[in-house]
Structures are given as structure tokens and as C-alpha cells.
Design an enzyme around this catalytic site. Sequence first.
Site, PDB file in Angstrom:
ATOM      1  N   HIS A  63      60.484  43.364  29.857  1.00  0.00           N
ATOM      2  CA  HIS A  63      60.673  42.308  28.864  1.00  0.00           C
ATOM      3  C   HIS A  63      61.286  42.880  27.595  1.00  0.00           C
ATOM      4  O   HIS A  63      60.755  43.811  26.986  1.00  0.00           O
ATOM      5  CB  HIS A  63      59.307  41.687  28.559  1.00  0.00           C
ATOM      6  CG  HIS A  63      59.333  40.529  27.617  1.00  0.00           C
ATOM      7  ND1 HIS A  63      59.939  39.333  27.933  1.00  0.00           N
ATOM      8  CD2 HIS A  63      58.809  40.372  26.370  1.00  0.00           C
ATOM      9  CE1 HIS A  63      59.784  38.491  26.919  1.00  0.00           C
ATOM     10  NE2 HIS A  63      59.111  39.098  25.958  1.00  0.00           N
ATOM     11  N   GLU A 103      59.659  41.185  34.103  1.00  0.00           N
ATOM     12  CA  GLU A 103      59.299  40.591  32.819  1.00  0.00           C
ATOM     13  C   GLU A 103      57.862  40.891  32.384  1.00  0.00           C
ATOM     14  O   GLU A 103      57.590  41.075  31.202  1.00  0.00           O
ATOM     15  CB  GLU A 103      59.505  39.075  32.866  1.00  0.00           C
ATOM     16  CG  GLU A 103      60.946  38.628  32.769  1.00  0.00           C
ATOM     17  CD  GLU A 103      61.486  38.675  31.347  1.00  0.00           C
ATOM     18  OE1 GLU A 103      60.766  39.151  30.450  1.00  0.00           O
ATOM     19  OE2 GLU A 103      62.621  38.238  31.136  1.00  0.00           O
ATOM     20  N   SER A 157      62.447  35.861  23.927  1.00  0.00           N
ATOM     21  CA  SER A 157      61.031  35.541  24.059  1.00  0.00           C
ATOM     22  C   SER A 157      60.667  34.389  23.118  1.00  0.00           C
ATOM     23  O   SER A 157      61.205  33.294  23.249  1.00  0.00           O
ATOM     24  CB  SER A 157      60.194  36.795  23.797  1.00  0.00           C
ATOM     25  OG  SER A 157      58.872  36.628  24.249  1.00  0.00           O
TER      26      SER A 157
END
Length: 486
Positions: free
Chosen positions: A393, A305, A177
Site C-alpha cells: 500500500h 494492499e 488511500s
Amino acid sequence: MPDMKSDVSTSTGTVRGRWENGVAVYRGIPYAAPPVGPRRFTAPQPAEPWEGVRDASRFGPPPPQPGRATEGDDWLNLAVWTADPGRASLPVVVWISGGGYLSCDSANPHLTGAAVAAAGAVLVSAHYRSGFEGFAHINGAPNNRALLDQLAALRWVQDNIARFGGDPDNVTVLGQSAGAGSIAAMLTMPAATRPFRRAILQSIPETYFTIDLAAEVSAEICGELGRVSSVADLADVAPDDLVAASRTVTGSLLRRFDRWGPVAYSSTPFAPVVDGDVLPSAPWAALADGAARDVELLIGHSRDEYSLLAAQLPDIDEAQVDVLIDGLSPTPGAHRYRAAYPSATPKPLRETALSDWLYRMPALHLAEAADLGGARVWLYELCWGFGPHGASHGLDTLLLFGTADVNGEVTTAGPAAVAATEQLSQLIRAEHLAFATTGDPGWTRFRTPQPRTRVYRPEPVLVAYPEERSRALWSHQRFGVLDVKT
């Protein structure tokens, strides 16, 4: 069994770590001077040496961040996990944490390096100035101070990691990320100044800011405190006050869509700033031009995600989802999404579009750009999950670190989830470490125009890119830099 204590001499002094379950751990090692006082908002400065033996059994303080009071001021520290401090030839993996550009913490039990080190690498986890301290545009201060911190940590690795059993010529940076976004930014920098050989980027976000957008965000945050965004006016502001003001602006991002555009859906008001200096350009264009031709890249994302963020959003109707998709930058357009996903109701369509815009397509396009620019690239997608949010995610990171069940989440999901988690965790860790060791994870390279993708699930496969409908929608879009809307 090795002695419970282990001393290592570094360039600034000797540190004493501890052996824990067959892995030596050194915590809280400063790699730069505390960024406070006259050093606040400057580029990182060299760490001050010490005499005697420094206790490295406890984690150092993390940078100011939401949800916790700031502890001390020596934020620029790192931790090292190694199974063989005297070997001096192990591959090195440097973890750059995610956290929305808002936080990072080596003490996070989900991000411990023990399993990676036990599998045959030296794992380094480095704190960097996150949030306002590291990413805000401040008049009189360099932009992207967080990136400068990360580079300083990598230089420390080059100078010291052999003493912990690592090979300084075989360093892989790993980030998820915001960590992946930071690494992609570092890939745009000249090769001569890049202190790593390989990179693993998990779920790179789309968000990179122009100076104008970053300046407007900083002005809003400082306005919460009655200040202006300058070094002189912020010098005496407590870090926790800037965290609180940033949190207020973060909580109202959806109301700023008309001005800041899709940043409203990113959950953070911070990102690397494309300033033409520290960060010369957005990574997709730079990699397509060959900026990373000398770096081997492993790039990946999860299937679902945006599922975790979507669960926090209010309901949405047909007209609102069209406005949202049309307001993405770039965007294929709501009408094309509806044609590609004709049975999707507004909430799932929003989740699909935002998964694509924020993480999935940036990862795919980064792989395509790097391949075009001459880099050796491998791509994966995690398509398995054990809970209501699916392949969410960050789950690939937890599987890599072997920490998905730290709080018993997988155990609660049942024996089948436990078995699949263990199987995938071992596979992902083995293939990622093979990449860190040799530059090849063990499957076919990603090559356009017929790219192959490693799909992680209980029966892993190598197939054409699995999100074909979204790939087709975004094939003519180009990711760049986000700006204020006029």
C-alpha cells in the site's frame, strides 16, 4: 541559475519562495483562516490578507495528528512546487494526502513535489483538517469539514495558480488511500462546483460512514474525555486531547467488530460521512449514475494492499478467518474465498480478503461504475515491490514522487531493486503526468466488459485485469455505506 528567492503575488498577499535544485518552492501559504476559536468545527473561512512579503521558505504547521504535538493553529496552508513560475500554462496537480483520515503533512519527505514539478507540472500539496477536527460527526457542526477544506484549497488554486506558472483550466487532483477516498467523495458533488478537470485515485478505501456510525464513533471518542460530541462541549478541548482520545479508540477497533463491523480492520475510526448534504451518496452509485461523466479518471491499486497492516495483526485460525470474511460488508462469503484460494492458509487468506475488501475491489468497482456512467477511465495495478511486503500500500505513490529510497530502503535491497525502482519511477511519473496534461496516460482505456489494465512491473504490460479470482468473487457485490451492526 535563477535567483535564490522568488516573489509571487497572490490574492491575499505576496509570498517569497526559494529556488531549490531548479524548482521554485513556496511553503506554508494560508488558503483559509485558522480553524480555531469561533471558527473551530465550522466550514473553512477566507484567509486574512497580509501586507508586505510573507516568507514562504518553511512548511506551515500540519493539522493535529497522532505522533506529534500540534504546532500553531494556522493548519489550513499549502505548498507549491513549480519549475517555471512565469509560464502560466503548466498542468497543475493538487495532492490530497492519505494517512488513514488521521493525518497529512506537506513536509513529509516521501511526499515532496520536486520531482513532479521538475518533470513539467505545478504540484500543490494542501493540508486539511484530519482526524476528529475534520471528519468527526459533531452536533452543531457541518459534516466532512476536511472535504470542505480540500475544496477551499482547490478554489485557491483556481484563483492563484496561474501566478505560479500553472493553468487553472487544467487541474488534476491526485490522492492516495484517504486522499483517494476524499477525491471520490468530491466526484459525487455537482459538476458546477467541482474545481478540477481530472482525477487520479490511488488505492481508494471502501470506507464511507452513515451518520449513525459516525455519531457512535464520535461519542466513543468524546467519552474518553468525559465529553459529549457537540460544538459547545468541545470548544475548550485541546486538539491534542482529541487526538489522544481518537488514538485510544483506534487502538481498540478490533474489539468493536461486533458493533462497527469491518471498520475494525481499516486501522482508522474516521471516514467521509454520507450525510445527504456535503456528501450525497457513496461514490460507486453516484459515478454509475453519471456524476463524473465530465471527468477523466486514472484509478489504480497495488497488488499487496493489506500486507503492511496484516503484519500488525495477531495470528488467526481457520474458524476466525471464516468469521472475519463473513463479517465483511459486503462479502462474497468465506466458503467462496476458500474455493477460489484452496491452498491459502488462514493468514494469507485474511490478507487477500482484506486487500480485496478495503482497496482492490473498491478501485476496480469504481472504474467499472465510472465507465458505466460515461466517464473516460484508465486502470492500473502495481505488481512489483522490493521488500518483504511486496507491492505494498502506497508504494505506487512513492514511485510517482520519486521518493521510495528516501531512507535507503531500496538501496538496502540491492542493485536490482535500485534499477527497477528508477525505471518504474520514471515510467509511472511520465504516464501520470501525460494523463494530467492531456487526459490520456498513453494506454488503452478501461472499458467493460473486457477491461484492460496497465500492470506496473519492470517489464510493464497491458492485460486483462490481473486479479481475476478476486474479481469473480466480488462481481455481484456492491460497495456502499458502512453502518452500525444491529
